[in-house]
Design an enzyme around this catalytic site. Sequence first.
Site, PDB file in Angstrom:
ATOM      1  N   CYS A  14     -82.796  20.143  64.797  1.00 22.31           N
ATOM      2  CA  CYS A  14     -81.653  20.480  64.314  1.00 22.31           C
ATOM      3  C   CYS A  14     -81.037  21.827  64.673  1.00 22.31           C
ATOM      4  O   CYS A  14     -79.977  22.409  64.539  1.00 22.31           O
ATOM      5  CB  CYS A  14     -81.728  20.279  62.749  1.00 22.31           C
ATOM      6  SG  CYS A  14     -82.504  18.607  62.380  1.00 22.31           S
TER       7      CYS A  14
ATOM      8  N   HIS B 111     -76.209  24.271  59.081  1.00 23.95           N
ATOM      9  CA  HIS B 111     -76.643  23.076  59.496  1.00 23.95           C
ATOM     10  C   HIS B 111     -76.448  21.995  58.399  1.00 23.95           C
ATOM     11  O   HIS B 111     -76.764  22.474  57.163  1.00 23.95           O
ATOM     12  CB  HIS B 111     -78.192  23.094  59.764  1.00 23.95           C
ATOM     13  CG  HIS B 111     -78.730  21.644  59.983  1.00 23.95           C
ATOM     14  ND1 HIS B 111     -78.255  20.737  60.824  1.00 23.95           N
ATOM     15  CD2 HIS B 111     -79.931  21.108  59.540  1.00 23.95           C
ATOM     16  CE1 HIS B 111     -78.929  19.321  61.039  1.00 23.95           C
ATOM     17  NE2 HIS B 111     -80.024  19.975  59.914  1.00 23.95           N
TER      18      HIS B 111
ATOM     19  N   ASN C 257     -76.897  13.996  58.592  1.00 20.67           N
ATOM     20  CA  ASN C 257     -77.345  14.905  59.071  1.00 20.67           C
ATOM     21  C   ASN C 257     -77.336  14.311  60.845  1.00 20.67           C
ATOM     22  O   ASN C 257     -78.380  13.422  61.051  1.00 20.67           O
ATOM     23  CB  ASN C 257     -78.772  15.011  58.686  1.00 20.67           C
ATOM     24  CG  ASN C 257     -79.534  16.337  59.569  1.00 20.67           C
ATOM     25  OD1 ASN C 257     -79.187  16.506  60.473  1.00 20.67           O
ATOM     26  ND2 ASN C 257     -80.864  16.538  59.064  1.00 20.67           N
TER      27      ASN C 257
HETATM   28  O1  UT7 Z   1     -82.618  18.855  59.544  1.00 22.83           O
HETATM   29  C1  UT7 Z   1     -83.642  19.166  58.693  1.00 22.83           C
HETATM   30  C2  UT7 Z   1     -83.917  17.632  58.227  1.00 22.83           C
HETATM   31  N1  UT7 Z   1     -84.312  17.592  57.049  1.00 22.83           N
HETATM   32  C3  UT7 Z   1     -83.923  18.045  55.745  1.00 22.83           C
HETATM   33  O2  UT7 Z   1     -83.162  19.092  55.449  1.00 22.83           O
HETATM   34  C4  UT7 Z   1     -84.386  17.393  54.282  1.00 22.83           C
HETATM   35  C5  UT7 Z   1     -84.863  18.221  53.332  1.00 22.83           C
HETATM   36  N2  UT7 Z   1     -85.355  17.532  52.110  1.00 22.83           N
HETATM   37  C6  UT7 Z   1     -84.324  17.067  51.354  1.00 22.83           C
HETATM   38  O3  UT7 Z   1     -83.085  16.916  51.679  1.00 22.83           O
HETATM   39  C7  UT7 Z   1     -84.975  16.364  50.231  1.00 22.83           C
HETATM   40  O4  UT7 Z   1     -86.340  16.569  50.054  1.00 22.83           O
HETATM   41  C8  UT7 Z   1     -84.583  14.924  50.111  1.00 22.83           C
HETATM   42  C9  UT7 Z   1     -83.277  14.282  50.108  1.00 22.83           C
HETATM   43  C10 UT7 Z   1     -85.409  14.122  51.407  1.00 22.83           C
HETATM   44  C11 UT7 Z   1     -85.483  14.060  48.964  1.00 22.83           C
HETATM   45  O5  UT7 Z   1     -85.056  14.701  47.839  1.00 22.83           O
HETATM   46  P1  UT7 Z   1     -86.075  14.977  46.866  1.00 22.83           P
HETATM   47  O6  UT7 Z   1     -85.193  15.471  45.528  1.00 22.83           O
HETATM   48  O7  UT7 Z   1     -86.831  16.181  47.237  1.00 22.83           O
HETATM   49  O8  UT7 Z   1     -86.701  13.849  46.260  1.00 22.83           O
HETATM   50  P2  UT7 Z   1     -88.214  13.173  46.649  1.00 22.83           P
HETATM   51  O9  UT7 Z   1     -88.738  13.003  47.758  1.00 22.83           O
HETATM   52  O10 UT7 Z   1     -88.867  13.996  45.368  1.00 22.83           O
HETATM   53  O11 UT7 Z   1     -88.152  11.775  45.806  1.00 22.83           O
HETATM   54  C12 UT7 Z   1     -87.768  11.467  44.365  1.00 22.83           C
HETATM   55  C13 UT7 Z   1     -87.639  10.089  44.267  1.00 22.83           C
HETATM   56  C14 UT7 Z   1     -89.126   9.417  44.715  1.00 22.83           C
HETATM   57  O12 UT7 Z   1     -89.466   8.428  43.795  1.00 22.83           O
HETATM   58  P3  UT7 Z   1     -90.584   8.751  42.498  1.00 22.83           P
HETATM   59  O13 UT7 Z   1     -91.951   9.096  43.365  1.00 22.83           O
HETATM   60  O14 UT7 Z   1     -90.030   9.884  41.911  1.00 22.83           O
HETATM   61  O15 UT7 Z   1     -90.642   7.516  41.768  1.00 22.83           O
HETATM   62  C15 UT7 Z   1     -88.704   8.806  46.139  1.00 22.83           C
HETATM   63  O16 UT7 Z   1     -89.332   7.363  46.228  1.00 22.83           O
HETATM   64  O17 UT7 Z   1     -86.962   9.496  44.955  1.00 22.83           O
HETATM   65  C16 UT7 Z   1     -87.515   8.334  45.683  1.00 22.83           C
HETATM   66  N3  UT7 Z   1     -86.546   8.114  46.981  1.00 22.83           N
HETATM   67  C17 UT7 Z   1     -85.497   7.299  46.812  1.00 22.83           C
HETATM   68  N4  UT7 Z   1     -84.818   6.766  46.021  1.00 22.83           N
HETATM   69  C18 UT7 Z   1     -83.700   5.970  46.132  1.00 22.83           C
HETATM   70  C19 UT7 Z   1     -86.536   8.910  47.989  1.00 22.83           C
HETATM   71  N5  UT7 Z   1     -85.627   8.335  48.824  1.00 22.83           N
HETATM   72  C20 UT7 Z   1     -84.738   7.268  48.272  1.00 22.83           C
HETATM   73  C21 UT7 Z   1     -83.712   6.699  48.320  1.00 22.83           C
HETATM   74  N6  UT7 Z   1     -83.094   5.939  47.458  1.00 22.83           N
HETATM   75  N7  UT7 Z   1     -83.206   6.867  49.492  1.00 22.83           N
END
Ligand code: UT7
Length: 326
Positions: free
Chosen positions: A112, A250, A280
């Site tokens: 990225c 980004h 993204n």
């Molecule tokens: O270019 C660089 C690339 N990457 C980034 O910049 C990504 C950086 N990270 C992020 O943006 C965030 O960490 C995410 C958007 C990927 C995830 O957000 P989060 O608030 O950190 O969520 P999490 O991974 O802690 O997941 C929370 C919950 C989980 O469920 P449980 O375990 O709490 O029951 C996941 O299974 O959300 C669940 N989950 C979803 N639910 C519905 C994960 N993805 C999804 C989804 N829809 N698409």
Amino acid sequence: MNSVEIIGTGSYAPEKVVTNEDMSKVVDTSDEWISSRTGIKERRISVNENTSDLGAKAALRAIENANIKVEDIDLIITATTSPDSYTPSVACIIQEKIGAKNAVCFDVNAACTGFIFALNTAAQFIKTGEYNNALVIGAEVLSKILDWEDRSTCVLFGDGAGAAVIRKGNKEGILKAILGSDGTGGKFLHCPAINVVNPFSEEKELANSKISMNGREVFKFAVKVMVSSIKKVVEDSGLKLEDIDYIIPHQANIRIIEAAAKKLELGMSNFFVNLQNYGNTSGATIPVAVDEMNRRGLLKSGTKIVVVGFGGGLTWGAMVLQWTKE
Ligand code: UT7
């Protein structure tokens, strides 16, 4: 050393719009989850175009905006993590597609942060006088390397391309650049290529070449390097944060941008955001955003912007740019 001016920008995204509602038919997700956790509302997904097709369209728009002939381009650098092929490079394929027969072409991979790495690389060649007019492209068709069964990644990304033409100029368009890498964090954002499988290898199965990510680790890293890179690049340029008209980060997640803004004690109006429309697009987010600002007339002669990126590698980078076009 010569000065480097940005004289044209262009962008292109595939026509197919995929909304969060559409994504909820592919994986177990919802508009509510995607919007509140990321700010993304929709993304563009390629139906039949590859990375070089998107890149070539963005490139032609940038060349037209720069008002130069395609034959004047003597260097093409493409930033991509999702190339058409191992060889030829996407830059060489784009060269053929647009007829830039006088250009030297190669790709860079800094995920990225790729466009910032590519722009800074091209700028070095122009500063030294090696080349005169460079085309720098960020192009991605990430949809082909997404794991469409992994809801934690497939909802985040999209396809697109952006490009800029830079040339040896009289005014300075690139005031300062900083780049960084930390290979120990590579595991946090990973997409394997082909593993070693041959008649003599122990491994007999080809690996699955799909993106996987530790979202929480990347989130923490992103906020930290965005804040430190913006502070450092502005300080090293001899300017102050209040001298900067816009920050173009980004476009990964609105919460990352909001967290960085808070730590920098800046309002969100300082930041250009279009991730709601594209998700993204990795190496393409920054040149697409610069082109949108250019076409909306937000960039005037003397406007100072900071572009800042982070991503796989791990890599990060920031540049202070000054718009010199009248
Ligand atoms: O270019 C660089 C690339 N990457 C980034 O910049 C990504 C950086 N990270 C992020 O943006 C965030 O960490 C995410 C958007 C990927 C995830 O957000 P989060 O608030 O950190 O969520 P999490 O991974 O802690 O997941 C929370 C919950 C989980 O469920 P449980 O375990 O709490 O029951 C996941 O299974 O959300 C669940 N989950 C979803 N639910 C519905 C994960 N993805 C999804 C989804 N829809 N698409």
